[in-house]
Motif scaffolding. Structure first.
Motif, PDB file in Angstrom:
ATOM      1  N   LEU A  12      42.478  22.696  47.267  1.00 50.08           N
ATOM      2  CA  LEU A  12      43.158  23.609  46.347  1.00 50.08           C
ATOM      3  C   LEU A  12      44.659  23.369  46.348  1.00 50.08           C
ATOM      4  O   LEU A  12      45.305  23.376  45.296  1.00 50.08           O
ATOM      5  N   ALA A  13      45.232  23.120  47.516  1.00 52.89           N
ATOM      6  CA  ALA A  13      46.665  22.828  47.603  1.00 52.89           C
ATOM      7  C   ALA A  13      46.991  21.538  46.851  1.00 52.89           C
ATOM      8  O   ALA A  13      48.026  21.446  46.181  1.00 52.89           O
ATOM      9  N   LEU A  98      57.185  26.799  51.435  1.00 52.52           N
ATOM     10  CA  LEU A  98      56.256  27.689  52.126  1.00 52.52           C
ATOM     11  C   LEU A  98      55.162  28.146  51.158  1.00 52.52           C
ATOM     12  O   LEU A  98      55.436  28.640  50.064  1.00 52.52           O
ATOM     13  N   LYS A  99      53.906  27.951  51.550  1.00 50.53           N
ATOM     14  CA  LYS A  99      52.772  28.342  50.712  1.00 50.53           C
ATOM     15  C   LYS A  99      52.613  29.857  50.708  1.00 50.53           C
ATOM     16  O   LYS A  99      52.857  30.498  51.735  1.00 50.53           O
ATOM     17  N   PRO A 100      52.158  30.468  49.615  1.00 48.97           N
ATOM     18  CA  PRO A 100      51.861  29.849  48.319  1.00 48.97           C
ATOM     19  C   PRO A 100      53.145  29.436  47.596  1.00 48.97           C
ATOM     20  O   PRO A 100      54.114  30.190  47.586  1.00 48.97           O
ATOM     21  N   ILE A 101      53.146  28.263  47.000  1.00 49.84           N
ATOM     22  CA  ILE A 101      54.345  27.682  46.415  1.00 49.84           C
ATOM     23  C   ILE A 101      54.472  28.084  44.949  1.00 49.84           C
ATOM     24  O   ILE A 101      53.582  27.819  44.144  1.00 49.84           O
ATOM     25  N   ALA A 102      55.584  28.712  44.593  1.00 49.17           N
ATOM     26  CA  ALA A 102      55.846  29.080  43.203  1.00 49.17           C
ATOM     27  C   ALA A 102      56.471  27.885  42.475  1.00 49.17           C
ATOM     28  O   ALA A 102      57.163  27.065  43.079  1.00 49.17           O
ATOM     29  N   PHE A 103      56.210  27.802  41.168  1.00 47.59           N
ATOM     30  CA  PHE A 103      56.691  26.645  40.412  1.00 47.59           C
ATOM     31  C   PHE A 103      58.212  26.554  40.410  1.00 47.59           C
ATOM     32  O   PHE A 103      58.764  25.455  40.517  1.00 47.59           O
TER      33      PHE A 103
END
Length: 239
Positions: A12-13, A98-103
């Motif tokens: 998914l990543a 840092l995950k979750p990564i925003a666009f």
């Protein structure tokens, strides 16, 4: 054009970063792989200019990977664990996501890499990202998975210490996140912080009365700190 390699043991990543790379005109995806050794071979053969590198992988950790390539290409670390940031910067990584990564955070990181590579690779300067390329969804980490939430489905967000609840018409998603981070990621013209504990979707507001907002069955207070900025946002929509 910056040739990119994505290395992560979570499919998914890989999908998220692949999608982000395709949105940026000065990036080109060479490979997205779960194998650190395959990625290592590609780097050693000069197949990539930039590696998006997960820290925790079963075959070879991201830190070990960095030590082996020894600055052969640019690296942006990607992980859910902030404690690895110091190790990464000591090994001269370009950035740390840092995950979750925003666009928007992703775009800022790759723009930094583009600036670093421009003197030697003659990469043209990136144009400002037009509003049309803004993502229409976000990914948030829940207890057992990373979940995709479409921005147009969000009714409101409620914060409690380090956790937030994101409410949609069909579910409530709880994630370990800060309100400030979500406020930065969500489109400014579509969402408003109205209280220290609430962010609302402006187009989901049904009514405003006596300092309170109604969205569905939920009554949300408007805090004094946010009152002026909120009413200024909706002023242009009044008739």
């Amino acid at each position: 054009m910056i040739r990119c390699l994505v290395v992560d043991d979570e499919p998914l990543a890989l999908d998220i970063l692949t999608d982000y790379i395709e949105k940026v005109p000065f990036l080109e995806l060479v490979k997205a792989t779960t194998s650190a050794f395959e990625a290592l071979s590609l780097v050693q053969n000069n197949a990539a200019d930039l590696v998006f590198l997960d820290v925790q992988m079963p075959e070879l950790t991201g830190i070990q990977f960095l030590k082996i390539i020894n600055g052969k290409c640019c690296v942006i670390l990607t992980t859910a664990y902030s404690q690895y940031a110091l190790d990464g910067y000591e090994l001269d990584v370009c950035d740390y996501l840092l995950k979750p990564i925003a666009f928007d955070r992703f775009y800022k990181a790759v723009s930094k890499v583009q600036s670093q590579l421009a003197p030697v690779s003659s990469v043209p300067q990136a144009p400002e990202r037009p509003a049309s390329t803004a993502p229409d969804f976000i990914f948030v980490k829940t207890e057992h998975r990373i979940q995709k939430i479409y921005i147009h489905d969000i009714l409101y967000i409620e914060g409690l210490k380090d956790y937030v609840s994101i409410f949609t018409p069909v579910e409530r998603v709880i994630t370990l996140q800060h309100m400030k981070k979500l406020e930065e990621v969500l489109p400014n013209q579509r969402f408003a912080r109205v209280h220290k504990s609430f962010i609302v979707s402006i187009d989901k507001i049904e009514s405003i009365e006596r300092g309170r907002i109604q969205i569905g069955d939920k009554i949300i207070p408007i805090g004094d700190t946010y009152r002026d900025s909120f009413f200024k946002k909706i002023e242009d929509r009044n008739i």
